[in-house]
Each structure stands twice: as C-alpha cells, then as structure tokens.
Design a protein around this motif. Structure first.
Motif, PDB file in Angstrom:
ATOM      1  N   ALA A   1       0.835  -1.213   0.000  1.00 37.99           N
ATOM      2  CA  ALA A   1       0.000   0.000   0.000  1.00 37.99           C
ATOM      3  C   ALA A   1       0.865   1.258   0.000  1.00 37.99           C
ATOM      4  CB  ALA A   1      -0.934  -0.008   1.209  1.00 37.99           C
ATOM      5  N   GLU A   2       1.949   1.232   0.765  1.00 39.05           N
ATOM      6  CA  GLU A   2       2.871   2.372   0.807  1.00 39.05           C
ATOM      7  C   GLU A   2       3.530   2.563  -0.572  1.00 39.05           C
ATOM      8  OE1 GLU A   2       6.772   3.806   3.396  1.00 39.05           O
ATOM      9  OE2 GLU A   2       5.688   2.008   4.029  1.00 39.05           O
ATOM     10  N   LEU A   3       3.876   1.460  -1.225  1.00 36.19           N
ATOM     11  CA  LEU A   3       4.483   1.526  -2.553  1.00 36.19           C
ATOM     12  C   LEU A   3       3.489   2.083  -3.573  1.00 36.19           C
ATOM     13  CD1 LEU A   3       6.933   0.956  -4.340  1.00 36.19           C
ATOM     14  CD2 LEU A   3       6.063  -1.386  -4.610  1.00 36.19           C
ATOM     15  N   VAL A   4       2.234   1.635  -3.508  1.00 38.29           N
ATOM     16  CA  VAL A   4       1.195   2.153  -4.409  1.00 38.29           C
ATOM     17  C   VAL A   4       1.055   3.661  -4.221  1.00 38.29           C
ATOM     18  CG1 VAL A   4      -1.304   2.196  -4.839  1.00 38.29           C
ATOM     19  CG2 VAL A   4      -0.107   0.017  -4.676  1.00 38.29           C
ATOM     20  N   ALA A   5       1.027   4.107  -2.971  1.00 36.41           N
ATOM     21  CA  ALA A   5       0.885   5.546  -2.693  1.00 36.41           C
ATOM     22  C   ALA A   5       2.059   6.324  -3.282  1.00 36.41           C
ATOM     23  CB  ALA A   5       0.774   5.784  -1.198  1.00 36.41           C
ATOM     24  N   MET A   6       3.277   5.793  -3.139  1.00 32.97           N
ATOM     25  CA  MET A   6       4.444   6.486  -3.667  1.00 32.97           C
ATOM     26  C   MET A   6       4.421   6.507  -5.199  1.00 32.97           C
ATOM     27  SD  MET A   6       8.496   5.943  -2.944  1.00 32.97           S
ATOM     28  CE  MET A   6       8.499   6.943  -1.453  1.00 32.97           C
ATOM     29  N   LEU A   7       4.059   5.390  -5.806  1.00 36.32           N
ATOM     30  CA  LEU A   7       4.052   5.293  -7.269  1.00 36.32           C
ATOM     31  C   LEU A   7       2.906   6.071  -7.902  1.00 36.32           C
ATOM     32  CD1 LEU A   7       4.989   1.533  -7.716  1.00 36.32           C
ATOM     33  CD2 LEU A   7       6.467   3.537  -8.100  1.00 36.32           C
ATOM     34  N   SER A   8       1.825   6.273  -7.160  1.00 35.30           N
ATOM     35  CA  SER A   8       0.675   6.983  -7.731  1.00 35.30           C
ATOM     36  C   SER A   8       1.021   8.440  -8.025  1.00 35.30           C
ATOM     37  CB  SER A   8      -0.540   6.890  -6.814  1.00 35.30           C
ATOM     38  OG  SER A   8      -0.308   7.611  -5.619  1.00 35.30           O
TER      39      SER A   8
ATOM     40  N   VAL B   1       0.891  -2.836  -8.669  1.00 33.40           N
ATOM     41  CA  VAL B   1       1.520  -3.519  -7.541  1.00 33.40           C
ATOM     42  C   VAL B   1       0.600  -4.680  -7.219  1.00 33.40           C
ATOM     43  CG1 VAL B   1       2.270  -3.349  -5.131  1.00 33.40           C
ATOM     44  CG2 VAL B   1       2.592  -1.392  -6.692  1.00 33.40           C
ATOM     45  N   ARG B   2       1.168  -5.878  -7.185  1.00 30.60           N
ATOM     46  CA  ARG B   2       0.375  -7.092  -6.986  1.00 30.60           C
ATOM     47  C   ARG B   2       0.976  -7.901  -5.847  1.00 30.60           C
ATOM     48  NH1 ARG B   2      -2.888  -7.178 -11.529  1.00 30.60           N
ATOM     49  NH2 ARG B   2      -3.656  -9.258 -11.148  1.00 30.60           N
ATOM     50  N   LEU B   3       0.116  -8.530  -5.090  1.00 24.89           N
ATOM     51  CA  LEU B   3       0.536  -9.423  -3.998  1.00 24.89           C
ATOM     52  C   LEU B   3       0.467 -10.860  -4.489  1.00 24.89           C
ATOM     53  CD1 LEU B   3      -1.421  -7.594  -1.200  1.00 24.89           C
ATOM     54  CD2 LEU B   3       1.061  -7.855  -1.273  1.00 24.89           C
ATOM     55  N   LEU B   4       1.538 -11.602  -4.279  1.00 25.85           N
ATOM     56  CA  LEU B   4       1.625 -12.968  -4.752  1.00 25.85           C
ATOM     57  C   LEU B   4       1.870 -13.908  -3.575  1.00 25.85           C
ATOM     58  CD1 LEU B   4       1.735 -14.517  -7.514  1.00 25.85           C
ATOM     59  CD2 LEU B   4       4.199 -14.545  -7.166  1.00 25.85           C
ATOM     60  N   ASP B   5       1.019 -14.908  -3.437  1.00 30.26           N
ATOM     61  CA  ASP B   5       1.164 -15.917  -2.386  1.00 30.26           C
ATOM     62  C   ASP B   5       2.574 -16.500  -2.455  1.00 30.26           C
ATOM     63  OD1 ASP B   5       1.059 -18.167  -0.731  1.00 30.26           O
ATOM     64  OD2 ASP B   5      -0.967 -18.695  -1.351  1.00 30.26           O
TER      65      ASP B   5
ATOM     66  N   ALA C   1      -2.210 -14.390 -18.062  1.00 26.97           N
ATOM     67  CA  ALA C   1      -2.781 -13.375 -17.164  1.00 26.97           C
ATOM     68  C   ALA C   1      -1.758 -13.013 -16.089  1.00 26.97           C
ATOM     69  CB  ALA C   1      -4.048 -13.911 -16.501  1.00 26.97           C
ATOM     70  N   ARG C   2      -1.902 -11.831 -15.555  1.00 29.82           N
ATOM     71  CA  ARG C   2      -1.038 -11.420 -14.455  1.00 29.82           C
ATOM     72  C   ARG C   2      -1.279 -12.316 -13.246  1.00 29.82           C
ATOM     73  NH1 ARG C   2       2.613  -8.661 -16.824  1.00 29.82           N
ATOM     74  NH2 ARG C   2       2.085  -6.567 -17.489  1.00 29.82           N
ATOM     75  N   ALA C   3      -0.212 -12.596 -12.539  1.00 31.31           N
ATOM     76  CA  ALA C   3      -0.299 -13.378 -11.315  1.00 31.31           C
ATOM     77  C   ALA C   3      -0.647 -12.453 -10.154  1.00 31.31           C
ATOM     78  CB  ALA C   3       1.038 -14.072 -11.039  1.00 31.31           C
ATOM     79  N   GLY C   4      -1.209 -13.023  -9.119  1.00 32.96           N
ATOM     80  CA  GLY C   4      -1.399 -12.303  -7.873  1.00 32.96           C
ATOM     81  C   GLY C   4      -2.639 -11.439  -7.798  1.00 32.96           C
ATOM     82  N   GLU C   5      -2.714 -10.751  -6.694  1.00 32.53           N
ATOM     83  CA  GLU C   5      -3.852  -9.896  -6.327  1.00 32.53           C
ATOM     84  C   GLU C   5      -3.454  -8.443  -6.509  1.00 32.53           C
ATOM     85  OE1 GLU C   5      -5.574  -8.458  -2.013  1.00 32.53           O
ATOM     86  OE2 GLU C   5      -4.862 -10.525  -2.191  1.00 32.53           O
ATOM     87  N   LEU C   6      -4.190  -7.722  -7.331  1.00 35.79           N
ATOM     88  CA  LEU C   6      -3.908  -6.314  -7.572  1.00 35.79           C
ATOM     89  C   LEU C   6      -4.161  -5.508  -6.306  1.00 35.79           C
ATOM     90  CD1 LEU C   6      -3.198  -4.144  -9.712  1.00 35.79           C
ATOM     91  CD2 LEU C   6      -5.659  -3.942 -10.113  1.00 35.79           C
ATOM     92  N   VAL C   7      -3.202  -4.667  -5.951  1.00 31.08           N
ATOM     93  CA  VAL C   7      -3.365  -3.768  -4.804  1.00 31.08           C
ATOM     94  C   VAL C   7      -4.036  -2.516  -5.330  1.00 31.08           C
ATOM     95  CG1 VAL C   7      -2.207  -2.451  -2.996  1.00 31.08           C
ATOM     96  CG2 VAL C   7      -1.314  -4.694  -3.685  1.00 31.08           C
ATOM     97  N   ARG C   8      -5.197  -2.230  -4.800  1.00 33.36           N
ATOM     98  CA  ARG C   8      -5.987  -1.079  -5.259  1.00 33.36           C
ATOM     99  C   ARG C   8      -5.526   0.175  -4.553  1.00 33.36           C
ATOM    100  NH1 ARG C   8     -10.838  -2.553  -7.715  1.00 33.36           N
ATOM    101  NH2 ARG C   8     -11.880  -0.750  -6.843  1.00 33.36           N
TER     102      ARG C   8
ATOM    103  N   HIS D   1     -10.146   3.615 -12.045  1.00 32.07           N
ATOM    104  CA  HIS D   1      -9.010   3.255 -12.883  1.00 32.07           C
ATOM    105  C   HIS D   1      -8.435   1.895 -12.528  1.00 32.07           C
ATOM    106  CE1 HIS D   1      -9.187   7.239 -14.491  1.00 32.07           C
ATOM    107  NE2 HIS D   1      -9.136   7.737 -13.279  1.00 32.07           N
ATOM    108  N   GLN D   2      -9.000   1.252 -11.531  1.00 30.16           N
ATOM    109  CA  GLN D   2      -8.512  -0.053 -11.097  1.00 30.16           C
ATOM    110  C   GLN D   2      -9.567  -1.101 -11.384  1.00 30.16           C
ATOM    111  OE1 GLN D   2      -5.574  -0.748  -9.828  1.00 30.16           O
ATOM    112  NE2 GLN D   2      -4.800   1.271  -9.386  1.00 30.16           N
ATOM    113  N   PRO D   3      -9.155  -2.264 -11.895  1.00 32.55           N
ATOM    114  CA  PRO D   3     -10.117  -3.352 -12.057  1.00 32.55           C
ATOM    115  C   PRO D   3     -10.543  -3.877 -10.695  1.00 32.55           C
ATOM    116  CG  PRO D   3      -7.915  -4.043 -12.719  1.00 32.55           C
ATOM    117  CD  PRO D   3      -7.836  -2.594 -12.367  1.00 32.55           C
TER     118      PRO D   3
END
Length: 179
Positions: A83-90, A98-102, A149-156, A163-165
């Motif tokens: 979430a911090e990375l998404v905020a910085m990149l936005s 930014v996606r979370l992968l098990d 397809a992209r792997a993982g869970e998209l961080v909204r 703008h986010q799926p």
C-alpha cells in the motif's frame, strides 16, 4: 509469451522485518534475477527508484501466508508495504501495478537453496531476501506464461477507484486481466 500481456520488466519484492529483497525480470518476462537487498526503512523508495530506472510496469510483492492459507502479522506487513508503494508510485502519473503474490515457503526454500549451494549460516542473511524475491518473481513469470494473465492480487489505490479493475477473490493466485 502467451496471452495479451505487454512486454516489459517486472520487479519482485520479498518484504522482511529488517531487509527487503529485490529482483527483476528481463523485458520478455522469462527469467528473474537478483538486484539487491535493501534495509527495510529504505525499501519503498528504493523499489520506486528501480521502477523508474527499469521502466517496470508491474511489481510483485510476496504475501506470506500460512500453509492453511491464513494471513498473519507478516502478511499484514507485506500488505502495508504494498500500500505504501502504491501511494508512492501513484504520484508518478504512470500506471504501475503492484500485486501481492502468495509466497508460502519461499524464504525457507531460499535458505535451503543457499545451504545446498555451499553458503552457510550468517552469509545467508545478506542474500536470502534477494533469493526469495527471485523465487517470488519467477513464480509470477511462470504463471503469466502458462495462463496469459497477471499473477497475484492487484493492490488497489482506493476502494471504488474507477481506474482499477475489481479486486480478485482472496483465494485466487491470478487475476484474468490484461493490464
């Protein structure tokens, strides 16, 4: 590569309490290689810097879950990092996913691989996070190639962001989107 995913560098991140491992792929998304290990306090800025330098459009952050699939404190820290990375990149104006992968057992596997290669004990600490980041990213690249397809869970960025799926189900390992 199969599917409609665009060509481009992807980054992999293994978040630890003290250190964060960083890996990157080639343009075709075939192989993950280590970049560096960064102190935790500098990691978000360093990953954002690597995104800019490499032109990466996707960052895969490892999400440590228990063997049963439940999330504990370490998963919470990975989610907070993402979430911090998404905020910085936005703030860049670019759309960087930014996606979370098990990543169950990647650190254990990384330690085992280092031990098997002849590295012992304390020497593991400096590179184990990089090796785990490589394993996370390589897993994501393999999923992309096999599913298209992209792997993982998209961080909204925010709930309801147009703008986010939509977020994928929590139990899924990939999302069927082509962003």
């Amino acid at each position: 590569m199969t599917g409609s995913l665009p060509r481009g560098v992807r980054l992999g991140v293994d978040v630890g309490d003290v250190r964060v491992g960083l890996a990157r792929s080639d343009l075709d998304g075939m192989i993950a290689t280590p970049v560096q290990t960064v102190p935790r306090g500098e990691a978000v800025a360093r990953v954002a810097s690597e995104v800019a330098a490499s032109g990466a459009r996707v960052v895969m952050v490892g999400l440590p879950r228990s063997l049963s699939g439940h999330e504990g404190p370490a998963a919470g820290k990975a989610r907070a990092f993402a979430a911090e990375l998404v905020a910085m990149l936005s703030g860049t104006g670019d759309h960087i996913e930014v996606r979370l992968l098990d990543e169950r057992l990647t650190t254990v596997s990384a330690h085992r691989a280092l031990h098997d290669s002849g590295r012992r004990g304390r020497k593991h600490r400096q590179v184990v996070d990089q090796v785990a980041a490589v394993m996370i990213l390589q897993q994501a690249l393999d999923v992309e190639r096999s599913t298209g397809a992209r792997a993982g869970e998209l961080v909204r960025t925010e709930p309801g962001d147009p703008h986010q799926p939509p977020a994928p189900p929590a139990s899924g390992t990939h999302q069927e989107d082509s962003a």
